[in-house]
Design a protein around this motif. Sequence first.
Motif, PDB file in Angstrom:
ATOM      1  N   VAL A 728       0.828  -1.202   0.000  1.00 23.00           N
ATOM      2  CA  VAL A 728       0.000   0.000   0.000  1.00 23.00           C
ATOM      3  C   VAL A 728       0.868   1.260   0.000  1.00 23.00           C
ATOM      4  N   GLN A 729       1.957   1.235   0.808  1.00 13.95           N
ATOM      5  CA  GLN A 729       2.829   2.409   0.899  1.00 13.95           C
ATOM      6  C   GLN A 729       3.546   2.678  -0.418  1.00 13.95           C
ATOM      7  N   GLN A 730       3.997   1.624  -1.088  1.00 16.36           N
ATOM      8  CA  GLN A 730       4.716   1.832  -2.344  1.00 16.36           C
ATOM      9  C   GLN A 730       3.783   2.374  -3.433  1.00 16.36           C
ATOM     10  N   LEU A 731       2.485   2.036  -3.363  1.00 12.33           N
ATOM     11  CA  LEU A 731       1.526   2.635  -4.280  1.00 12.33           C
ATOM     12  C   LEU A 731       1.429   4.145  -4.045  1.00 12.33           C
ATOM     13  N   ASP A 732       1.480   4.557  -2.764  1.00  9.31           N
ATOM     14  CA  ASP A 732       1.500   5.993  -2.467  1.00  9.31           C
ATOM     15  C   ASP A 732       2.766   6.648  -3.011  1.00  9.31           C
ATOM     16  N   HIS A 733       3.905   5.948  -2.900  1.00  6.45           N
ATOM     17  CA  HIS A 733       5.145   6.502  -3.443  1.00  6.45           C
ATOM     18  C   HIS A 733       5.043   6.675  -4.956  1.00  6.45           C
ATOM     19  N   LEU A 734       4.395   5.721  -5.626  1.00  6.98           N
ATOM     20  CA  LEU A 734       4.253   5.824  -7.078  1.00  6.98           C
ATOM     21  C   LEU A 734       3.499   7.093  -7.468  1.00  6.98           C
ATOM     22  N   ARG A 735       2.479   7.444  -6.687  1.00  9.94           N
ATOM     23  CA  ARG A 735       1.673   8.623  -7.027  1.00  9.94           C
ATOM     24  C   ARG A 735       2.464   9.910  -6.896  1.00  9.94           C
ATOM     25  N   ASP A 776     -11.747  -0.905   1.915  1.00 10.03           N
ATOM     26  CA  ASP A 776     -10.673  -1.003   2.898  1.00 10.03           C
ATOM     27  C   ASP A 776      -9.404  -1.456   2.196  1.00 10.03           C
ATOM     28  N   ASP A 777      -8.269  -1.391   2.942  1.00 13.03           N
ATOM     29  CA  ASP A 777      -7.045  -1.992   2.430  1.00 13.03           C
ATOM     30  C   ASP A 777      -7.169  -3.498   2.618  1.00 13.03           C
ATOM     31  N   VAL A 778      -7.984  -4.142   1.812  1.00 12.88           N
ATOM     32  CA  VAL A 778      -8.233  -5.574   1.923  1.00 12.88           C
ATOM     33  C   VAL A 778      -7.675  -6.248   0.679  1.00 12.88           C
ATOM     34  N   PHE A 779      -6.813  -7.237   0.888  1.00 16.83           N
ATOM     35  CA  PHE A 779      -6.275  -8.008  -0.224  1.00 16.83           C
ATOM     36  C   PHE A 779      -7.200  -9.196  -0.441  1.00 16.83           C
ATOM     37  N   THR A 780      -7.819  -9.240  -1.625  1.00 19.79           N
ATOM     38  CA  THR A 780      -8.881 -10.195  -1.901  1.00 19.79           C
ATOM     39  C   THR A 780      -8.359 -11.335  -2.754  1.00 19.79           C
ATOM     40  N   GLN A 781      -8.823 -12.534  -2.421  1.00 23.50           N
ATOM     41  CA  GLN A 781      -8.369 -13.745  -3.085  1.00 23.50           C
ATOM     42  C   GLN A 781      -8.714 -13.726  -4.561  1.00 23.50           C
ATOM     43  N   VAL A 782      -7.780 -14.233  -5.385  1.00 20.78           N
ATOM     44  CA  VAL A 782      -7.984 -14.248  -6.828  1.00 20.78           C
ATOM     45  C   VAL A 782      -8.296 -15.650  -7.320  1.00 20.78           C
ATOM     46  N   MET A 783      -7.446 -16.629  -6.993  1.00 18.94           N
ATOM     47  CA  MET A 783      -7.632 -17.977  -7.516  1.00 18.94           C
ATOM     48  C   MET A 783      -8.762 -18.685  -6.785  1.00 18.94           C
ATOM     49  N   PRO A 784      -9.505 -19.582  -7.454  1.00 17.20           N
ATOM     50  CA  PRO A 784     -10.615 -20.284  -6.809  1.00 17.20           C
ATOM     51  C   PRO A 784     -10.140 -21.165  -5.666  1.00 17.20           C
ATOM     52  N   THR A 785     -10.747 -20.992  -4.511  1.00 15.79           N
ATOM     53  CA  THR A 785     -10.352 -21.763  -3.334  1.00 15.79           C
ATOM     54  C   THR A 785     -10.601 -23.248  -3.545  1.00 15.79           C
TER      55      THR A 785
END
Length: 794
Positions: A728-735, A776-785
């Motif tokens: 999340v912090q590095q995304l802020d640095h990118l901006r 929220d700063d929520v990392f959401t699952q991508v691959m099917p469980t």
Amino acid sequence: MTLCTPDRTTTRPRVQRPHSPPERPRRFRVAGADLSASVAVFLIALPLSLGIALATGAPLQSGLVAAAVGGLVAGRFGGSPLQVSGPAAGLTVVTAELIHLYGWRTTCAITVLAGLAQLGLSALRVARSALAVSPAIVHGMLAGIGVTIALAQLHIVLGSTPQSSAVDNVLALPSQLADIHPAALAISALTVAVLLCWPKLPGRAGQLVRKVPAALVAVAGATAVAAFAGLAVPRVDLPSWSSHALPGLPEGPVLGIAAGVLTITLVTSVQSLLSAVAVDKLVANRPDGGHGVPRSALDRELAGQGAANVVSGALGGLPVAGVAVRSVANVSAGAVSRASTMLHGLWIVLAALLLVPVLDLIPLPALAALVMVVGIQMVSITHIRTVTRHREVVVYVVTVTGVVLVGILEGVALGIAVAIAVALHRLTRTRITREERDGRQLLHVRGQLTFLAVPRLSRALHQLPHGSDVVVELDGSFMDHAAYETLSDWTAGHLAHGGTVETTGPSGARIAEPSASTASASAAHSCCRPWTPWHNHQCGEQPAADGTGGPEETAAPVEPRRTTGLHLASGIGKFQRNTAPLVRDELARLAREGQTPSQLFLTCADSRLVTSMITSSGPGDLFTVRNVGNLVPLPGEESGDDSVAAAIEYAVEVLRVESITVCGHSGCGAMQALLNGGPDDPPTPLRRWLRHGRPSLERMASRRHAWARISGRLPADAVEQLCLTNVVQQLDHLRAYEPVARRLAEGTLTLHGMYFHVGEAQAYLLSGTDEVHSYDDVFTQVMPTALRETARAS
């Protein structure tokens, strides 16, 4: 992104905070940007507040009270610094109905009770739960309210008075059209024309005058025309503040009053929380990336709205909620703190006390036309396209229809019921087909595999011939326990009868291995596993002395951790023999045309992260930058090593990538070193590089930032928390990079956060980086469980 305050009862990782001197008391200062933004918001809020009060049938002063309280109370105590609160168009229908049923004084008391209910909900920390409502229902509710508002105000525009319901307004419209009041219609038409044309004025002069809000220009112009032309139209009549009506004890049926309290609580809460989330996204998309503006604390915002409703109701004002139009104006005007919101409330107070003679000149048809346009704009084409893309049109239409014909609470309830029915219908829509291909039985399962589909799945499986070679292709993202047990039990029985079973995903990739009983059928490749192409694999091939290897040299298995150059040479030889013929044409095309990657992928140098594997990408797809800790130093802080900055500039300016992804991973050694580091560590090259990760460490320790979560759960330990926070912090640095900020402002570039859990072989994406309904700063699952569990169990 969803924003919330961290749960104070949760055990936090122990992070050393840097020692700092005690803070000195700060003097109250107002930034110039906040002052100018407050004036811009005030000029929009003043006519809208009067118009909304007119639409509800409440005393006109009640709109000014609600606007002032929303600015001063919600602005001071709310959790979203740049959100502007006040009387909202979305509450017009609810308030008008309550006034019609119980009178104004009881409606004020209901507003107070709704505020107390919001304070109670805030204490229970349920703000995020309100955001679980489907966006299709929320957009449908707002659209239904907008239709109802527009139908009611249309009668005032035509010179008459509205009826008590949307249906009655439609039925009375033909007779109203036969008896139009020309002066009222002329003033209304002038107001609508200015509202629609003002934002489209061309040229440099138009760009300058467009800074004045269209609502203010439209109402002021209509007022001037009505005054100079001497038109006989009803005008604003603000009574003396000494006769202002205050709340009284609720009078009416208990159930009816309770329903009113519940309706106002739900509508104001959901609208305010959704608006706060939208404001956070607007702030993050500003050229400065919202530097210095804390993200919304949703539970605190709910408490602030509750306090504002208590005060507004007690002072005889309308219900208060976060308002998107004024909040967008506040952010666009460059506000940097809650001072702009509070100052706008102060200007409303001064106007209500000092500008009464001027306000009394405003024609009521102009305010009605203003509110009618706002109601029409609540039926958003963008929202309709969104729900259509997500196949939720039925939910949207039912909610709109219910709100217009029955009521807000009933319409929302109908929408929720239809949404549940649609979800259940999708779970039951599982297609199972069988065909024979090349002597093998192919069973294709399309859709979600739940217990509802088990009878059909079992019937189809038992129709397959005993002893046959079977391929089960699962084309879905979910498999529950009942379906998994059914498939596993049948697989064991089929293998016992001499058959073979291969379970694949939608792309044909194997996700389940044959059992040991059939291993002899493929003994030559018994060492193969799905991950072997990326694991220095030499199946059936032992490197020869010259490093070329050969297929006949299969006497001994390959050692799992050999690091000699022979393995590298053997792998190169295998690439030249097997892979190069397949990719030669594509690489030749890339050599001729040059690279045109779609995204910049910035990740850690960890050897366990194979970007092509976890992104299913090929040559020319990704412009990849790898470094220790997937760090993005702030501009000007690389101390002579501009490699990352150069890569960002080249990717954004030259290659014109469409997105940038920062990918962290579990068990990151750089984050572990950052946690364990101290001020006395020797300044090695690694330590000098890791100083760019200190902002991530400070962010994790700060109470101003919400904690990142992974699929709804808190991280397992401090290292995982820092790994997530670092993305999340590095995304802020990118901006902070000028090319990135410019492309973001143009809307031609998006940023994404990604986290790869090595042990689970699971990728997660940061929710909310490009979706309005993420919170929220929520990392959401991508691959099917279910697919991953199937492979693991097999």
